[in-house]
Design an enzyme around this catalytic site. Structure first.
Site, PDB file in Angstrom:
ATOM      1  N   ASP A  81      -4.959   2.797  -0.950  1.00 34.37           N
ATOM      2  CA  ASP A  81      -4.002   3.623  -0.517  1.00 34.37           C
ATOM      3  C   ASP A  81      -2.710   3.782  -1.407  1.00 34.37           C
ATOM      4  O   ASP A  81      -1.883   4.641  -1.324  1.00 34.37           O
ATOM      5  CB  ASP A  81      -3.469   2.822   0.948  1.00 34.37           C
ATOM      6  N   GLU A 131       0.739  -1.119  -0.053  1.00 31.61           N
ATOM      7  CA  GLU A 131      -0.064   0.044   0.077  1.00 31.61           C
ATOM      8  C   GLU A 131       0.739   1.413  -0.020  1.00 31.61           C
ATOM      9  O   GLU A 131       0.367   2.395   0.025  1.00 31.61           O
ATOM     10  CB  GLU A 131      -0.937   0.019   1.302  1.00 31.61           C
TER      11      GLU A 131
HETATM   12  C1  PEP Z   1      -6.674  -0.382  -0.051  1.00 27.00           C
HETATM   13  O1  PEP Z   1      -5.886   0.423   0.724  1.00 27.00           O
HETATM   14  O2  PEP Z   1      -6.770  -0.739  -1.280  1.00 27.00           O
HETATM   15  C2  PEP Z   1      -7.436  -1.459   0.783  1.00 27.00           C
HETATM   16  C3  PEP Z   1      -7.768  -2.523   0.316  1.00 27.00           C
HETATM   17  O3  PEP Z   1      -7.513  -1.226   2.130  1.00 27.00           O
HETATM   18  P1  PEP Z   1      -8.604   0.104   2.506  1.00 27.00           P
HETATM   19  O4  PEP Z   1      -9.273   0.368   1.420  1.00 27.00           O
HETATM   20  O5  PEP Z   1      -9.226  -0.641   3.700  1.00 27.00           O
HETATM   21  O6  PEP Z   1      -7.679   0.978   3.192  1.00 27.00           O
HETATM   22 MG    MG Z   2      -5.546   0.477   2.560  1.00 28.28          MG
END
Ligand code: PEP
Ligand code: MG
Length: 505
Positions: free
Chosen positions: A386, A362
């Protein structure tokens, strides 16, 4: 609200449950009662209590927290309606209509029937608002932030909404209309065929792709299985930790994880360690107020700062009878993975089994050093939401930059490519659990870059499975290479749109 939650289940139930928890918060009721004590009517006292809390959220300085003010306004409307003895009405929409609105509250989206509404287009709205997440979970095409031209459209006009590309054609000619109707009918038939098809998800050339679902509840798991998901690629465990006054105990967690694993049968389940902090506050954790929450104490950093929290969560996951895979969010360095692995080995040692430990990619740091992380990781899962915000330095919750936050930006694609190349050196499998996995225009590129598992909202499983079945790996590799050379996300979207048209997808 709690009764509605039980009936709704899944993401919709999640919003209702969140509203229920807000309603149960004594801060609100005590403020309202104090207002009544001062001689205000119940309705006015309630409005004042809500206004105070909205002001607190807006003053947080974080737009994602500020977006939660929508939930409070929503709750205000519900309680006022209840006080007046009025029914709570959702928008009434004719079958097959595109709902055009200034903005929508979460409960208004939850009240829509995905079988009636064809799609949603908003004048305002943010791509990560609760309303947008809900619509995605319901499989409703939705595009936001069209601005004034959309507001000027009159009711009843025929328009075409292309949620894949975030476009509206306000005056489609007869040919465009026929074509759009054909596309909708074909995709619906393909989805139904994918739902009915037995056997694992494969590309047209036979390449195996695991089709997983993102889950947050037992209801999600049941929906995912019904849609043909082969496992869970992301269990967002935050649902257990947010909207409550104390941390869940190890036993409580173990019971909840077990219930979801049972709903999945013997399908694999990837459990993500707690991902709070920054945009997802948990009041009892006493997390500091930070100037840059997205760059602060969030994801795995929170768990590493609170060893007991990590021990309890990992102990609870390892107590599940079916073996789970454990995944750490927001990793930037190998040492974080090593620290998690040490706890898993110690706790697993007591229980006599070894769990796979993986890393969410991320941060640009994780993507760039994927070859280093791959030495010690059992798997990767790319969190494109992210990864996009950190690569483009654009807050995923900030409406002012929403138009630019697109994971198909060539810079993000290059980092996904770097991740896959680094992983390949150590035969580490790579999945994607961010929203690109459910984006038709991203899927050919992701598979072409070497991704072998896609994890999407339950309502998108059948559609993405159908799409994967039409793609050929060699062709995907070629277009992925081409996409990374293009100058913008818009150019990438146009390129893949053309490719999909050529193969009749
Ligand atoms: C992302 O960041 O793509 C993810 C799957 O986590 P979240 O959206 O929960 O931050
Ligand atoms: Mg995420």
């Amino acid at each position: 609200a709690l009764v509605l939650a039980a009936a709704a289940g899944g993401a919709r139930g999640g919003v209702m449950a969140a509203h229920g928890a807000m309603l149960a918060d004594p801060t609100l009721s005590e403020a309202a009662m104090a207002g009544v004590g001062r001689g205000l009517s119940a309705g006015v006292a309630w409005q004042e209590a809500i206004a105070e809390q909205v002001a607190v959220l807006l003053s947080s300085g974080d737009r994602r927290i500020a977006e939660r003010a929508d939930d409070l306004r929503d709750l205000e409307r519900h309680v006022l309606a209840a006080l007046a003895g009025l029914p709570i009405e959702g928008p009434s929409v004719p079958v097959g209509a595109i709902l055009v609105a200034e903005d929508l509250l979460p409960s208004q989206v939850a009240a829509l029937d995905a079988g009636v509404v064809a799609g949603i287009a908003l004048v305002k709205g943010g791509p990560t608002s609760h309303a947008a997440i809900l619509a995605a979970g319901m499989g409703l095409p939705m595009a936001v932030a069209f601005g004034d031209p959309l507001a000027a459209l009159e009711d009843g006009r025929i328009i075409i909404l292309d949620a894949d590309r975030g476009l509206i054609d306000p005056e489609p000619d007869a040919d465009a209309q026929v074509q759009a109707r054909e596309t909708i009918a074909r995709r619906k038939a393909e989805m139904e065929a994918a739902r009915a098809a037995q056997g694992p998800c494969r590309m047209a050339d036979g390449t195996r792709i695991e089709m997983f679902a993102n889950l947050g509840s037992v209801a999600d798991a049941e929906a995912a299985v019904a849609e043909g998901a082969e496992g869970c690629g992301l269990l967002r465990t935050e649902f257990l930790f947010l909207e409550r006054a104390t941390a869940p105990t190890r036993d409580e967690q173990a019971r909840d994880y077990q219930a979801i694993a049972d709903a999945l049968g013997d399908r694999p389940m990837i459990v993500r360690l707690l991902d709070v902090g920054g945009d997802k506050p948990a009041p009892y954790m006493d997390l500091p107020v930070e100037e840059n929450p997205a760059l602060g104490l969030r994801g795995i950093r929170v768990s590493l700062a609170d060893p007991q929290l990590l021990e309890d969560q990992i102990g609870a996951i390892l107590a599940v009878r079916q073996p789970c895979r454990i995944m750490a969010p927001m990793v930037a360095s190998l040492s974080e993975l090593e620290a998690v692995r040490a706890v898993v080995e110690r706790q697993g040692g007591h229980l006599g089994h070894r769990a796979e430990v993986g890393v969410m990619i991320e941060t640009p740091a994780a993507a760039i050093s994927a070859d280093i992380l791959a030495r010690k990781a059992d798997f990767f899962s790319i969190g494109t939401n992210d990864l996009t915000q950190y690569t483009l330095a654009m807050d995923r919750g900030n409406a002012a930059v929403a138009a630019g936050v697109d994971g198909l930006h060539p810079a993000v694609l290059r980092l996904i490519g770097t991740t896959c190349d680094g992983a390949a050196k150590h035969d580490t499998p790579v999945g994607v659990c961010g929203s690109l996995a459910a984006d038709r225009l991203a899927v050919p590129i992701l598979l072409g870059l070497g991704v072998t598992e896609l994890s999407v909202p339950p309502a998108r499983v059948a559609a993405i499975k159908a799409l994967v079945g039409k793609l050929d790996l060699a062709r995907c590799r070629t277009v992925a290479g081409e996409a990374m050379e293009l100058p913008s996300a818009a150019a990438v979207r146009a390129h893949i749109t053309q490719m999909l048209q050529e193969i009749g997808a």
